[in-house]
Design a protein around this motif. Structure first.
Motif, PDB file in Angstrom:
ATOM      1  N   THR A   1       0.503  -1.206   0.068  1.00 11.46           N
ATOM      2  CA  THR A   1      -0.196   0.020   0.104  1.00 11.46           C
ATOM      3  C   THR A   1       1.079   1.577  -0.124  1.00 11.46           C
ATOM      4  O   THR A   1       2.089   1.007   0.265  1.00 11.46           O
ATOM      5  CB  THR A   1      -0.743  -0.084   1.840  1.00 11.46           C
TER       6      THR A   1
ATOM      7  N   TRP B   1       0.634   6.089   0.093  1.00 11.19           N
ATOM      8  CA  TRP B   1      -0.825   6.648  -0.090  1.00 11.19           C
ATOM      9  C   TRP B   1      -0.086   8.287   0.276  1.00 11.19           C
ATOM     10  O   TRP B   1       1.175   8.145   0.310  1.00 11.19           O
ATOM     11  CB  TRP B   1      -1.727   6.922   1.684  1.00 11.19           C
TER      12      TRP B   1
ATOM     13  N   VAL C   1      -4.831  10.009  -1.690  1.00  7.46           N
ATOM     14  CA  VAL C   1      -4.653   8.860  -2.095  1.00  7.46           C
ATOM     15  C   VAL C   1      -4.232   7.865  -2.091  1.00  7.46           C
ATOM     16  O   VAL C   1      -2.516   7.969  -2.177  1.00  7.46           O
ATOM     17  CB  VAL C   1      -4.065   9.510  -3.682  1.00  7.46           C
TER      18      VAL C   1
ATOM     19  N   THR D   1      -2.574   4.162  -2.772  1.00 11.87           N
ATOM     20  CA  THR D   1      -3.264   3.077  -3.569  1.00 11.87           C
ATOM     21  C   THR D   1      -2.484   1.510  -3.110  1.00 11.87           C
ATOM     22  O   THR D   1      -1.630   1.336  -2.516  1.00 11.87           O
ATOM     23  CB  THR D   1      -2.132   3.634  -4.608  1.00 11.87           C
TER      24      THR D   1
ATOM     25  N   ASP E   1      -1.845  -2.683  -3.934  1.00  8.40           N
ATOM     26  CA  ASP E   1      -0.894  -2.802  -5.641  1.00  8.40           C
ATOM     27  C   ASP E   1      -1.662  -4.992  -5.163  1.00  8.40           C
ATOM     28  O   ASP E   1      -2.921  -5.266  -4.993  1.00  8.40           O
ATOM     29  CB  ASP E   1       0.388  -3.686  -4.931  1.00  8.40           C
TER      30      ASP E   1
ATOM     31  N   LYS F   1      -7.475   3.445  -5.199  1.00  6.53           N
ATOM     32  CA  LYS F   1      -7.363   2.554  -6.185  1.00  6.53           C
ATOM     33  C   LYS F   1      -6.599   2.080  -6.241  1.00  6.53           C
ATOM     34  O   LYS F   1      -5.982   1.549  -5.662  1.00  6.53           O
ATOM     35  CB  LYS F   1      -6.708   4.202  -7.226  1.00  6.53           C
ATOM     36  N   LYS F   2      -6.739   0.668  -7.051  1.00  9.13           N
ATOM     37  CA  LYS F   2      -5.757  -0.933  -7.306  1.00  9.13           C
ATOM     38  C   LYS F   2      -4.361  -0.216  -8.137  1.00  9.13           C
ATOM     39  O   LYS F   2      -5.025   0.539  -9.271  1.00  9.13           O
ATOM     40  CB  LYS F   2      -6.503  -1.771  -7.359  1.00  9.13           C
ATOM     41  N   SER F   3      -3.635  -0.852  -7.987  1.00  5.56           N
ATOM     42  CA  SER F   3      -2.426  -0.545  -8.905  1.00  5.56           C
ATOM     43  C   SER F   3      -2.166  -2.195  -9.138  1.00  5.56           C
ATOM     44  O   SER F   3      -1.796  -3.353  -8.183  1.00  5.56           O
ATOM     45  CB  SER F   3      -1.542  -0.176  -8.326  1.00  5.56           C
TER      46      SER F   3
ATOM     47  N   GLN G   1       6.065  10.952  -5.463  1.00  3.78           N
ATOM     48  CA  GLN G   1       5.286  10.029  -5.872  1.00  3.78           C
ATOM     49  C   GLN G   1       4.874  10.549  -7.647  1.00  3.78           C
ATOM     50  O   GLN G   1       4.517  11.726  -7.806  1.00  3.78           O
ATOM     51  CB  GLN G   1       4.036   9.548  -5.174  1.00  3.78           C
TER      52      GLN G   1
ATOM     53  N   ASN H   1       3.728   9.539 -12.100  1.00  2.37           N
ATOM     54  CA  ASN H   1       3.258   8.389 -13.123  1.00  2.37           C
ATOM     55  C   ASN H   1       4.961   7.904 -14.176  1.00  2.37           C
ATOM     56  O   ASN H   1       4.166   7.344 -15.249  1.00  2.37           O
ATOM     57  CB  ASN H   1       1.714   8.571 -13.490  1.00  2.37           C
TER      58      ASN H   1
ATOM     59  N   SER I   1       4.734   0.209  -8.608  1.00  2.00           N
ATOM     60  CA  SER I   1       4.581  -0.521  -8.959  1.00  2.00           C
ATOM     61  C   SER I   1       4.479  -0.474 -10.302  1.00  2.00           C
ATOM     62  O   SER I   1       3.963   0.876 -10.441  1.00  2.00           O
ATOM     63  CB  SER I   1       2.801  -0.582  -8.556  1.00  2.00           C
TER      64      SER I   1
ATOM     65  N   GLU J   1       2.895   3.569 -10.530  1.00  2.00           N
ATOM     66  CA  GLU J   1       3.623   4.424 -10.222  1.00  2.00           C
ATOM     67  C   GLU J   1       4.929   4.483  -9.588  1.00  2.00           C
ATOM     68  O   GLU J   1       5.903   3.012  -9.535  1.00  2.00           O
ATOM     69  CB  GLU J   1       2.887   4.709  -8.675  1.00  2.00           C
TER      70      GLU J   1
END
Length: 465
Positions: free
Chosen positions: A122, A124, A134, A136, A138, A164-166, A320, A322, A349, A357
């Motif tokens: 996890t 954040w 946010v 996230t 995995d 959200k899911k990764s 963090q 993208n 991930s 991410e």
């Protein structure tokens, strides 16, 4: 005896297409109409400076800020009703957006997550563009773990956090940048050099990921070579992921530059703080040059412990993004197009096919903690163009000093032309097989690499014998 010249290089830069990487993305603005106003038009670096000044002057009265690359403005979040802060922010040249969640409330939400949801896989971070935390998870966060995380996020309130899911798995990306090696029991540890610096005592050194410095003490610039540098300080897990590694030879020349392959370098002028929304560039020996945006600051990441199957390695204070990365990219340089050192690749991930991410250790924090300073540079090959100074298709000679920018890789480029050879895709070699790249730890996990390991990688394309 000639001095060794140690430059920050990336072996085997892939042919990625200059235009796609060098043109900053025109992200759709996520602020509301109140952010329009008469704010100054700023470059990303200037916006970062202004954000730091406002943060120092106004403190937690600002509920975060971000760079709107479409409007080229710094947008500052202010809790509704704080007219004095609004006036000061606008006077300084920022656009202002009124939001509901204060800095204190967002920090409290992050604190609740730390207490109730420190689960491997996890992460954040606060996203000032949405004014929310946010969270996230995995692909390993399933069943009772997912239920626990989801329940914790819901308890924060619908307007405070999103989940959200990764698709991938959060892990450290050892290697990347310039390949450096260490022989340990069970195999070869392979990491990468981030930025050359000067230690507090004036000796030449470099920064790399903290989990590399924890894994091994002595480092070489070739797989079976003699050690050339020794870990002086290392932090991982905890408040960061960084190491200071000193060169054993005090005469080592360590210019402050990133070698992007094919004789091209980017001069690193200063360490800069990241700003949400700005475009950044990452170099890695596995995947080459990629760009993307900063999406969150002061991120917390919970990696599965590599020493305790039931443990978690929590790292705080990360950037963090993208920007994609894969195994073999860790420790590599995150920088801006105008030569600002931003971060060191930590982990994340996903991959560079499907995205994901990636988290980075802020360089400014690493320098402050270790007492090191960025080196004062060195003579590069020709003039140094910024990472975004594209000279036009097929005409690298048009850039300043005859050098193309960091992302000026044509589709027909020759990855083998970069110094040091192609580095392996893996971060740690499997036990008993030093040539295999791909596992996350020496002697364990994913020993099958996807890249070709070059046994003679050298630190820098301009090494002298």
């Amino acid at each position: 005896m000639p001095k060794r010249k140690a430059a920050i290089a990336v072996g085997g830069v892939a042919a990625l297409g200059a235009a796609a990487l060098l043109l900053p993305h025109a992200n759709a603005s996520q602020d509301d109409a109140s952010a329009a106003g008469t704010a100054k038009t700023l470059k990303a670096a200037d916006a970062s400076d202004l954000a730091a000044q406002l943060q120092k002057a106004l403190g937690d009265a600002i509920a975060g800020s971000y760079y709107d690359s479409a409007r080229q403005q710094l947008v500052v979040n202010v809790v509704s009703g704080d007219d004095n802060v609004i006036v000061q922010a606008k006077k300084a040249g920022a656009a202002v957006r009124q939001v509901e969640n204060s800095t204190a409330e967002l920090k409290a939400a992050a604190g609740t997550l730390r207490t109730k949801a420190t689960i491997p896989g996890t992460a954040w971070a606060v996203d000032p563009r949405t004014d929310k935390v946010v969270v996230t998870a995995d692909s390993t966060v399933t069943g009772a773990k997912w239920d626990r995380l989801q329940s914790t996020v819901r308890s924060l309130g619908s307007g405070m956090a999103t989940l959200k899911k990764s698709g991938g798995t959060f892990k450290t990306f050892v290697s990347g940048g310039d390949a450096i090696f260490s022989q340990v029991q069970g195999g070869t540890v392979r990491c990468s050099l981030g930025f050359n610096v000067k230690a507090s005592d004036g000796s030449p050194a470099f920064l790399t990921a903290g989990h590399c410095g924890v894994a091994a003490k002595d480092w070489s610039d070739s797989q079976n070579g003699q050690p050339i540098a020794t870990v002086d300080q290392a932090t991982f897990p905890g408040n960061g992921d960084f190491s200071l590694v000193k060169y054993n030879d005090p005469a080592t020349q360590a210019p402050s530059e990133v070698n992007t392959g094919n004789g091209q370098t980017v001069q690193i002028n200063q360490a800069v703080d990241a700003t949400v929304g700005e475009t950044v560039f990452r170099m890695g020996s596995t995947t080459g040059l990629h760009d993307g945006q900063v999406t969150g600051l002061d991120a917390t990441v919970n990696f599965q412990s590599e020493t305790d199957p039931n443990g978690v390695d929590t790292v705080t204070g990360l950037i963090q993004t993208n920007v994609c990365a894969e195994a073999g990219d860790s420790g590599g340089s995150l920088f801006t197009q105008d030569g600002g050192a931003v971060g060191l690749t930590s982990g994340g991930s996903g991959d560079c096919t499907n995205g994901g991410e990636t988290f980075f250790q802020p360089v400014t924090t690493a320098l402050q903690a270790t007492g090191a300073t960025l080196g004062d540079g060195g003579a590069g090959a020709g003039g140094q163009a910024g990472a975004g100074d594209q000279a036009g298709a097929g005409d690298p000679s048009a850039s300043a000093g005859g050098q193309a920018g960091a992302g000026d890789q044509s589709g027909a480029g020759d990855p083998s032309a970069s110094a040091g050879g192609q580095a392996g895709a893996g971060d740690q070699s499997g036990a008993g097989d030093p040539s295999a790249s791909g596992g996350d730890q020496a002697g364990g996990g994913d020993p099958a690499g996807t890249g070709e390991q070059a046994g003679g990688d050298q630190i820098g394309g301009s090494d002298t014998p």
